[in-house]
Design an enzyme around this catalytic site. Sequence first.
Site, PDB file in Angstrom:
ATOM      1  N   ARG A 239       0.785  -0.930   0.134  1.00 58.05           N
ATOM      2  CA  ARG A 239      -0.179  -0.049  -0.010  1.00 58.05           C
ATOM      3  C   ARG A 239       0.925   1.364  -0.111  1.00 58.05           C
ATOM      4  O   ARG A 239       1.866   1.351   0.640  1.00 58.05           O
ATOM      5  CB  ARG A 239      -0.997   0.103   1.280  1.00 58.05           C
ATOM      6  CG  ARG A 239      -1.969  -1.059   1.185  1.00 58.05           C
ATOM      7  CD  ARG A 239      -3.083  -0.550   0.020  1.00 58.05           C
ATOM      8  NE  ARG A 239      -4.299  -1.483   0.116  1.00 58.05           N
ATOM      9  CZ  ARG A 239      -4.356  -2.515  -0.687  1.00 58.05           C
ATOM     10  NH1 ARG A 239      -3.330  -2.895  -1.507  1.00 58.05           N
ATOM     11  NH2 ARG A 239      -5.708  -3.350  -0.622  1.00 58.05           N
ATOM     12  N   GLU A 268      -3.451   7.558  -4.906  1.00 56.10           N
ATOM     13  CA  GLU A 268      -3.415   6.858  -6.187  1.00 56.10           C
ATOM     14  C   GLU A 268      -4.850   7.260  -6.685  1.00 56.10           C
ATOM     15  O   GLU A 268      -5.800   6.869  -5.904  1.00 56.10           O
ATOM     16  CB  GLU A 268      -2.816   5.701  -6.229  1.00 56.10           C
ATOM     17  CG  GLU A 268      -3.683   4.571  -5.458  1.00 56.10           C
ATOM     18  CD  GLU A 268      -3.151   3.189  -5.836  1.00 56.10           C
ATOM     19  OE1 GLU A 268      -3.826   2.363  -5.943  1.00 56.10           O
ATOM     20  OE2 GLU A 268      -1.930   3.117  -5.383  1.00 56.10           O
ATOM     21  N   HIS A 286      -0.532   0.218 -10.164  1.00 57.16           N
ATOM     22  CA  HIS A 286      -1.232  -0.776  -9.291  1.00 57.16           C
ATOM     23  C   HIS A 286      -1.833  -1.970 -10.086  1.00 57.16           C
ATOM     24  O   HIS A 286      -2.781  -2.132 -10.399  1.00 57.16           O
ATOM     25  CB  HIS A 286      -2.512  -0.041  -8.611  1.00 57.16           C
ATOM     26  CG  HIS A 286      -2.748  -0.709  -7.439  1.00 57.16           C
ATOM     27  ND1 HIS A 286      -3.464  -0.088  -6.377  1.00 57.16           N
ATOM     28  CD2 HIS A 286      -2.859  -2.089  -7.112  1.00 57.16           C
ATOM     29  CE1 HIS A 286      -3.612  -0.942  -5.343  1.00 57.16           C
ATOM     30  NE2 HIS A 286      -3.191  -1.903  -5.848  1.00 57.16           N
TER      31      HIS A 286
END
Length: 319
Positions: A239, A268, A286
Site C-alpha cells: 500500500r 493514487e 497498481h
Amino acid sequence: MARPVVLVTRKLPPAVEARATRDYDARLNPDDRIYTADALLAAAAGADAMLICTSEKITADLVSRLPASIKAISTFSVGYEHIDVAACRARGIVVANTPGAMTEATANIAMLLMLGAARRGYEAQQMVRRGEWTGWTSTMLLGVDFSGKRLGIFGMGRIGQAVAQRARGFGLTIHYHNRRRLPAGEEQGAVFHASLDSLLAVSDILSINAPSSPETRHILNTAAIARLPDGAIVVNTARGDMIEDATLIAALTTGKLRAAGLDVFAGEPNLNPAYLALPNTYLLPHLGSATIETRDRMGFMALDNIDAVLAGRPAPYPL
C-alpha cells in the site's frame, strides 16, 4: 420467484459479470463510474448483497444507512481497510474478501519492479523510445546484479513468501521481518529479524509486502531510510501509505537510495508528481493483480461468498 439482487459496484471482467448475471438479478456498472456514498445507497436499495471494490468506502455512517435487505458485502480484493467490518457485524451483514487470489501475480510484479529498478528499466525504455540509443558502450546504463545481494522482506505472508521463492532463483539471500516468525520448515533458509530496524540494516533490496494498518502507515520514514544500506533499492507492492513520499523522493534524489520500484502510491491515482521526474524510479499503475486469471479468480471468490451467504451457508472467505 424473483432472483436475489446483487449490486456490483464496478465494471468487472466479462467472465465474472457473466456468472453474476447468470445467477442473480445483477445490477452492473457498465460505465465503471465511482459511486458517491449517496449514489451507492440508492443503487443498493432492495439489494440482497453487494460486490464491491476498494474504491467504495464502507464507513460506519454508510453501513448505518444501508437498506435492511443487505445480507452480505463481498470485496473484490484481499485488503479490507476500506470497510468498517465492526459496523457491518453490528448490523448482521457478513463481510468477506478474496484471500490468496492475487499471491502469484503480485509476487511476479514485485520481481518485475526489482528488476526494473536494479537494471534501470525506465531509463532504458526512454532511451530506445526517444531515439537516443546510438549504439553499445561498455558503460551505458549500468545497473546492479542480484547475486550475493540481500533481499529484506517486510511482511512474510502469502505474497512475501512467494516473493522469496522467486528471489532465491536470482541468487538473493532472504531476510525478513514479520509479526510472527515462520515455522522452520516454511523459512527455507530465510533469516528472521525480530525488529524492522534489524531488517533494514541488511536490506540491499527492501520489498514491502505487509498489510496496511495504522501501525504500518509511513513505516518507511526518515529514520527507516537512514538505516538502509547506502545504494539500497526499495520495492512496494503493498500500500502506498506505508511510504513517506517526501522522504523516499529525497533519498532517491541525493543518491542515498539507488532506485525504487513502486506499484502503489498514497492518494493514487494522484501520486506525488516528484516521482515522475526521477529517472531512478520504475513506476507501475497498481498492476499487482492485473492478469486475466487472477482477476477472474478474485471475482469468482467474491461471488462464492455471496452464493454461500444467500443460500444460508457460512461465507468461505469471511472477515
